[in-house]
Design an enzyme around this catalytic site. Structure first.
Site, PDB file in Angstrom:
ATOM      1  CG  ASN A   1       9.061  -0.582  -2.448  1.00 28.83           C
ATOM      2  OD1 ASN A   1       9.472  -1.310  -1.552  1.00 28.83           O
ATOM      3  ND2 ASN A   1       7.731  -0.422  -2.453  1.00 28.83           N
TER       4      ASN A   1
ATOM      5  CD  GLU B   1       4.696  -6.560   6.999  1.00 27.45           C
ATOM      6  OE1 GLU B   1       3.949  -6.006   6.310  1.00 27.45           O
ATOM      7  OE2 GLU B   1       4.446  -6.608   8.206  1.00 27.45           O
TER       8      GLU B   1
ATOM      9  CB  CYS C   1       3.796  -2.853  -1.007  1.00 29.78           C
ATOM     10  SG  CYS C   1       4.003  -2.242   0.523  1.00 29.78           S
TER      11      CYS C   1
ATOM     12  CD  GLU D   1       3.010  -6.048  -5.899  1.00 25.60           C
ATOM     13  OE1 GLU D   1       3.325  -7.163  -5.559  1.00 25.60           O
ATOM     14  OE2 GLU D   1       3.169  -5.196  -5.178  1.00 25.60           O
TER      15      GLU D   1
END
Ligand code: NAD
Length: 457
Positions: free
Chosen positions: A114, A209, A243, A334
């Site tokens: 992303n 992460e 994120c 998400e």
């Protein structure tokens, strides 16, 4: 060159001790910065081809952060690499004690798509700054940016030191068969679990992460206009493919309508409501799989604003859903796209409990002027990091460690936290020969016991 050969050569290069020299590290960091600068056009073009990301956003969310991080390391690694004296205590008199920061060795960095440059190169640069060698595997989804990184790194660095290996699941699975001294992964929770399992086989330390659903609280006493402005920017930046984007809103029922209107007004400032094509202010959805996944999440009965889509263009307009409940499909995973569900609450404690029932999020944002309520939320909800009366901008302060907690991740980076992530702190007790009290040696006696107790108690 085969992967096993690259890893063996990186191990050899690390063992030659070159990367332990601070002048070498600083020189390499400066070299990366100048290569990035020289190739900015290539980088802008590649990311535009992948998902029409504008130069402005690419500079603001990718290159600027990389330049800033490199400057931070160049400025600080001498200080951070110094051995640190600590006190010793009477039991070891007259010894000294100190801690020596040392690099870990050969490291593997696996990136997400992303923010393809930042999420691959930032950890790679951090690892190099800490004195390691790096094998970088960027995400294969934005194929042009992956190609661009491979080109500029592999053309300018020896693969014995810093190397980009392109590829998807197959190549990553192969890489994970080998032993590294550290794996740094950015991506989804399910793949994070695969990485953790693969690393466990070799007892390799990991930083993960990951993602999650980041709640955003909008309390009754907030400044509605500025709150809407900051949330709309943060949510629809990169078309929601961030994120730490606000995933969903929890708004006090008493201001719900005013807040929804303010959000709508804010979005309309830069997106026409009937728009169905990408403009320079907006980004494409990365691929049709994600486009299809996201469009299924738009419940037409709940659209307050937006909801326009164009599959050919992989365009989804900034979309606000209202009257959403925790049971709705959009609240299960998400979102990672430009759809913002708004849930209203009448009882803040109940809203807090709904958030706490779910996995710990990567981020949380609180919009309010009431310090007492802000502190209550900060105390009660566990999350990776966040902001008060803002969203996303916490990332631009490299003094704030960035990482998740629970399912949203393990470990952190940015600035000194990143240096620590890629460093082992070696503890040393350093004793001269001139005094040897002998108390620890046999034969033991009541007198020695008394003395030991006096030391420790
Ligand atoms: P992803 O997990 O699908 O892919 C990440 C990396 O893993 C890619 O390099 C990919 O090639 C590799 N990969 C994919 N499947 C694999 C498999 N089966 N075995 C081994 N490797 C595999 O994630 P993504 O789609 O690139 O990114 C989206 C996710 O990443 C979201 O959940 C988002 O929240 C999270 N994310 C987190 C951060 C953060 O800093 N915490 C940043 C960006 C994205």
């Amino acid at each position: 060159m085969e992967i096993n050969e690259i890893i063996a050569r990186q191990n050899d290069f690390f063992n030659s001790n070159q990367t332990k020299r601070l002048d070498f590290r600083i020189e390499q960091l400066k070299k990366i910065k100048s290569i990035l600068k020289e190739n900015e056009d290539l980088l802008y073009n590649a990311i535009y081809e992948d998902f029409r990301k504008s130069e402005f956003e690419t500079y603001g969310s990718e290159l600027s952060l990389l330049y800033h991080e490199i400057n931070t390391f160049v400025k600080n690694i001498k200080k951070w690499s110094k051995r640190k004296k600590v006190s010793t205590g009477l039991a070891n008199f007259p010894a000294k004690s100190y801690i020596i920061p040392e690099p870990l060795g050969t490291t593997l960095v696996i990136g997400a798509w992303n923010y393809p440059y930042q999420l691959s190169l930032m950890p790679a640069i951090t690892s190099l700054a800490a004195g390691n060698t790096v094998l970088l595997k960027p995400s294969e989804l934005p194929s042009k940016t992956s190609e661009a990184m491979a080109k500029i790194i592999n053309d300018n660095f020896s693969s014995d030191y810093f190397c980009v290996i392109e590829g998807g699941v197959k190549q990553t699975t192969e890489l994970l068969e080998y032993r590294f001294d550290k794996i740094f992964f950015t991506g989804s929770i399910p793949v994070g679990k695969i990485i953790y399992q693969a690393a466990a086989k070799h007892l390799t330390p990991v930083t993960l992460e990951l993602g999650g659903k980041s709640p955003t609280f909008v309390l009754a006493d907030t400044d509605i206009k500025i709150t809407a402005q900051r949330i709309a920017w943060a949510k629809f930046y990169n078309a929601g493919q961030t994120c730490v984007a606000p995933d969903y809103i929890l708004v006090d029922k008493s201001i719900e309508q005013k807040f929804l209107e303010a959000l709508k007004n804010e979005i309309e400032r830069y997106h026409k409501s009937n728009e169905t094509e990408i403009t320079e202010n907006y980004t494409q959805i990365i691929n049709t799989n994600n486009f299809d996944r996201l469009t299924k999440l738009i419940d037409n009965n709940k659209v307050f604003f937006g909801g326009k889509t164009n599959r050919q263009e992989r365009f989804i307009s900034p979309t606000i859903l209202q009257n959403v409940t925790f049971k709705d499909e959009i609240m299960q995973d998400e979102i990672f796209g430009p759809i913002l569900p708004v849930i209203s609450y009448t009882d803040l404690d109940e809203a807090i409990n709904r958030v706490k029932e779910r996995p710990k999020p990567l981020a949380c944002y609180i919009y309010s002027k009431n310090r007492k309520t802000i502190n209550k939320l900060l105390k009660e909800i566990s999350f990776g990091g966040g902001a008060i009366n803002d969203s996303l901008m916490q990332l631009t302060n490299s003094k704030l460690p960035f990482g998740g907690v629970g399912l949203s991740g393990i470990g952190s980076y940015h600035g000194k936290a990143g240096f620590d992530t890629f460093t082992h702190y070696k503890s040393i007790l350093d004793k001269p020969f001139w005094l040897e009290p002998g108390i620890k040696y046999a034969p033991y006696s009541a007198k020695k016991m008394k003395l030991i107790k006096w030391f420790f108690e």
